[in-house]
Design an enzyme around this catalytic site. Sequence first.
Site, mmCIF file in Angstrom:
data_model
loop_
_atom_site.group_PDB
_atom_site.id
_atom_site.type_symbol
_atom_site.label_atom_id
_atom_site.label_comp_id
_atom_site.label_asym_id
_atom_site.label_seq_id
_atom_site.Cartn_x
_atom_site.Cartn_y
_atom_site.Cartn_z
ATOM 1 N N LYS A 1 0.852 -1.212 0.000
ATOM 2 C CA LYS A 1 0.000 0.000 0.000
ATOM 3 C C LYS A 1 0.878 1.249 0.000
ATOM 4 C CE LYS A 1 -1.827 1.856 4.025
ATOM 5 N NZ LYS A 1 -1.614 3.280 4.202
ATOM 6 N N ASN A 2 1.852 1.298 0.922
ATOM 7 C CA ASN A 2 2.589 2.546 1.125
ATOM 8 C C ASN A 2 3.623 2.812 0.045
ATOM 9 O OD1 ASN A 2 0.960 3.031 3.262
ATOM 10 N ND2 ASN A 2 2.436 2.366 4.822
ATOM 11 N N ARG B 1 -4.237 9.792 3.648
ATOM 12 C CA ARG B 1 -3.023 10.532 3.991
ATOM 13 C C ARG B 1 -2.193 10.791 2.731
ATOM 14 N NH1 ARG B 1 -1.019 13.834 7.585
ATOM 15 N NH2 ARG B 1 1.228 13.698 7.845
ATOM 16 N N CYS C 1 -5.198 7.944 8.938
ATOM 17 C CA CYS C 1 -5.484 7.371 10.250
ATOM 18 C C CYS C 1 -5.244 8.407 11.360
ATOM 19 C CB CYS C 1 -4.584 6.161 10.504
ATOM 20 S SG CYS C 1 -4.906 4.800 9.394
ATOM 21 N N ARG D 1 -0.383 15.009 12.936
ATOM 22 C CA ARG D 1 0.260 14.534 11.693
ATOM 23 C C ARG D 1 0.580 15.739 10.813
ATOM 24 N NH1 ARG D 1 -2.163 8.921 9.373
ATOM 25 N NH2 ARG D 1 -0.046 8.828 8.504
ATOM 26 N N PRO D 2 1.573 16.551 11.247
ATOM 27 C CA PRO D 2 1.903 17.765 10.493
ATOM 28 C C PRO D 2 2.555 17.428 9.149
ATOM 29 C CG PRO D 2 3.511 17.390 12.214
ATOM 30 C CD PRO D 2 2.454 16.353 12.393
ATOM 31 N N ILE D 3 2.647 18.433 8.295
ATOM 32 C CA ILE D 3 3.372 18.227 7.025
ATOM 33 C C ILE D 3 4.450 19.299 6.846
ATOM 34 C CG2 ILE D 3 1.425 17.070 5.873
ATOM 35 C CD1 ILE D 3 1.004 19.737 4.337
ATOM 36 N N ASP D 4 4.899 19.848 7.974
ATOM 37 C CA ASP D 4 5.913 20.916 7.903
ATOM 38 C C ASP D 4 7.194 20.486 7.187
ATOM 39 O OD1 ASP D 4 6.058 19.250 10.309
ATOM 40 O OD2 ASP D 4 7.835 20.449 10.779
ATOM 41 N N GLN D 5 7.575 19.231 7.341
ATOM 42 C CA GLN D 5 8.814 18.771 6.693
ATOM 43 C C GLN D 5 8.644 18.643 5.179
ATOM 44 O OE1 GLN D 5 11.791 18.433 8.528
ATOM 45 N NE2 GLN D 5 10.411 19.518 9.914
ATOM 46 N N ASP E 1 3.577 0.236 12.165
ATOM 47 C CA ASP E 1 2.332 -0.270 11.562
ATOM 48 C C ASP E 1 2.047 -1.720 11.933
ATOM 49 O OD1 ASP E 1 2.775 1.609 8.465
ATOM 50 O OD2 ASP E 1 2.120 2.195 10.475
ATOM 51 N N ARG F 1 -9.136 0.194 3.406
ATOM 52 C CA ARG F 1 -8.220 1.193 2.824
ATOM 53 C C ARG F 1 -6.869 0.556 2.527
ATOM 54 N NH1 ARG F 1 -6.539 5.429 6.448
ATOM 55 N NH2 ARG F 1 -5.034 5.646 4.779
HETATM 56 C C1 EPZ Z 1 3.700 6.798 6.646
HETATM 57 O O1 EPZ Z 1 2.962 7.871 7.227
HETATM 58 C C2 EPZ Z 1 2.719 5.648 6.518
HETATM 59 N N1 EPZ Z 1 1.611 6.043 5.667
HETATM 60 C C3 EPZ Z 1 2.187 5.250 7.900
HETATM 61 O O2 EPZ Z 1 1.428 4.066 7.702
HETATM 62 C C4 EPZ Z 1 3.364 4.901 8.814
HETATM 63 O O3 EPZ Z 1 2.871 4.681 10.114
HETATM 64 C C5 EPZ Z 1 4.378 6.035 8.834
HETATM 65 O O4 EPZ Z 1 4.794 6.382 7.489
HETATM 66 C C6 EPZ Z 1 5.637 5.657 9.611
HETATM 67 O O5 EPZ Z 1 6.227 4.535 9.013
HETATM 68 C C7 EPZ Z 1 1.814 6.064 4.321
HETATM 69 O O6 EPZ Z 1 2.904 5.760 3.847
HETATM 70 C C8 EPZ Z 1 0.647 6.464 3.476
HETATM 71 P P1 EPZ Z 1 5.894 10.016 8.753
HETATM 72 P P2 EPZ Z 1 3.603 9.360 7.228
HETATM 73 O O7 EPZ Z 1 5.918 11.258 7.957
HETATM 74 O O8 EPZ Z 1 4.428 9.541 6.020
HETATM 75 C C9 EPZ Z 1 6.250 13.360 12.095
HETATM 76 C C10 EPZ Z 1 -0.395 2.648 7.746
HETATM 77 O O9 EPZ Z 1 -0.898 2.047 8.698
HETATM 78 N N2 EPZ Z 1 6.192 14.308 10.979
HETATM 79 O O10 EPZ Z 1 7.013 9.023 8.602
HETATM 80 O O11 EPZ Z 1 2.498 10.305 7.510
HETATM 81 C C11 EPZ Z 1 4.926 12.633 12.302
HETATM 82 O O12 EPZ Z 1 4.051 13.400 13.112
HETATM 83 C C12 EPZ Z 1 0.006 4.092 7.927
HETATM 84 O O13 EPZ Z 1 -0.126 2.148 6.622
HETATM 85 C C13 EPZ Z 1 6.402 15.654 11.229
HETATM 86 O O14 EPZ Z 1 6.620 16.078 12.362
HETATM 87 O O15 EPZ Z 1 4.535 9.244 8.510
HETATM 88 C C14 EPZ Z 1 5.365 11.349 12.965
HETATM 89 O O16 EPZ Z 1 5.529 11.568 14.354
HETATM 90 C C15 EPZ Z 1 -0.389 4.638 9.280
HETATM 91 N N3 EPZ Z 1 6.359 16.525 10.180
HETATM 92 C C16 EPZ Z 1 6.733 11.073 12.344
HETATM 93 O O17 EPZ Z 1 7.163 12.308 11.773
HETATM 94 C C17 EPZ Z 1 6.118 16.121 8.897
HETATM 95 O O18 EPZ Z 1 6.114 16.967 7.973
HETATM 96 C C18 EPZ Z 1 6.712 10.020 11.237
HETATM 97 O O19 EPZ Z 1 5.747 10.419 10.302
HETATM 98 C C19 EPZ Z 1 5.915 14.739 8.667
HETATM 99 C C20 EPZ Z 1 5.955 13.851 9.716
#
Ligand code: EPZ
Length: 427
Positions: free
Chosen positions: A22-23, A93, A117, A122-126, A305, A397
């Site tokens: 999926k991811n 997402r 989820c 779940r910010p997107i600042d990065q 996950d 999903r």
């Molecule tokens: C991906 O989410 C996956 N989703 C998630 O899987 C998975 O749990 C996660 O990566 C971690 O492996 C998809 O790929 C669609 P992150 P993502 O950005 O990209 C913080 C599932 O069950 N962060 O790696 O949203 C964030 O808050 C789903 O398949 C920032 O602070 O995760 C978190 O604490 C659930 N700023 C950490 O980083 C940002 O701009 C990791 O988030 C982005 C993230």
Amino acid sequence: MEKFVIKGGRCLNGEVVISGAKNAAVGIIPAVILSDEPCILENVPDISDVSISLRILHEMGAKVQTLSRDTFRIDASGINNYCVPYESARQMRASYYFLGALLGKFNKARVSMPGGCPLGDRPIDQHLKAFSALGARCNLDHGMIDVSADNLKGSQIYLDVVSVGATMNAMLAAVKAKGLSVIENAAKEPHIVDLANFLNSMGADIMGAGTDVIKIRGVGYLRGTTYSVIPDQIEAGTFMVAAAATGGDVLIKNVIPKHLESISNKLEKIGVNVEEFDDSVRVWVDGPLVKTNIKTMPHPGFPTDMQPQMATLLTLAEGTSIITEGVWEQRFRYVDELRRMGADISVDGKVAVVEGTGCLQGAPVKACDLRAGAALIIAGLAASGVTEVEDIHHIERGYDNLDKKLQALGGDIIKKHFPGSSVRKAI
Ligand code: EPZ
């Protein structure tokens, strides 16, 4: 309203074939926008996040042809709209990958803030930091994210947080930017490597995916390609845990064992047998399950996950286990539902203490997110009595025909339609 109705107590036995990841798929599908020619994607999972992604492409003017159940031909050359509609984007997402792909191809994009989820903040600042580093202007406008650039220029991108999404989005935006981009503190998940391999198969120049430093030299043209999505590490892990929780013996096929290492190691510590083959793993139980501690981390650590599924398994083990959630703020919302089934779990912030009770009872429960739903299904399969899982749209999903695959292994699970609202019936 649809529910999964599960009669527990049967061991899972037999073989199951894992679908595409999926991811990985939700990043690769938007990446087709970057190609100047049609692409063929194989081993695409039949899940709603994929259907939504393909529908978004179609709505933007791409030609999407279904060649078979898991194979699609996509010609994005006709895209004439750089806005991802709010209704489609907010359902998942991964809609934010359209930002990186559209920016990388057209220097502009407008996508609604993503859904996904509920795992806490779940910010997107990065993501936006990466786009800005490449020269884009980013604005939030009434729930829509607007990004645009006169032209994108290669740059140093240091991610303050190890982020899967930001790493993938930075790659998508940088792949046609002029010059060299270096992503530092990059995430290393298998799906990041898969996206990089897909882009390189189109003629991109990406090195280092799977390490914490990814180098991308911008290219002017990306040709069409035929690409097969990697198998889903988390779907495979979910079936491994289901086999263990039911005391079964299952051969899980179409996997990359290396991607499952942290899961296999943890299961073996709990007393589960795991035998690896080239593209499959056999999981069986021939003794007691024992406690262990788990801390979820970015890859190659234990995947977050798989955390809810492992909590279910540990409720069946002897002794006290400690689970520390190292990625998300709130990923224990499913514990209340497991308690309805007799689980003895206490949660304090990012730590859950699981008292192994050795058994669970069937009960009506609700899936609060994708992996929580999988954990509840596993609990229902292992429990005595009947479990009804509501809100199964979360599960659909991200799992391709999970009920049918479990039925084929001997699991007594059926999808049933119930008229009326999803208000929990007092029992
Ligand atoms: C991906 O989410 C996956 N989703 C998630 O899987 C998975 O749990 C996660 O990566 C971690 O492996 C998809 O790929 C669609 P992150 P993502 O950005 O990209 C913080 C599932 O069950 N962060 O790696 O949203 C964030 O808050 C789903 O398949 C920032 O602070 O995760 C978190 O604490 C659930 N700023 C950490 O980083 C940002 O701009 C990791 O988030 C982005 C993230």
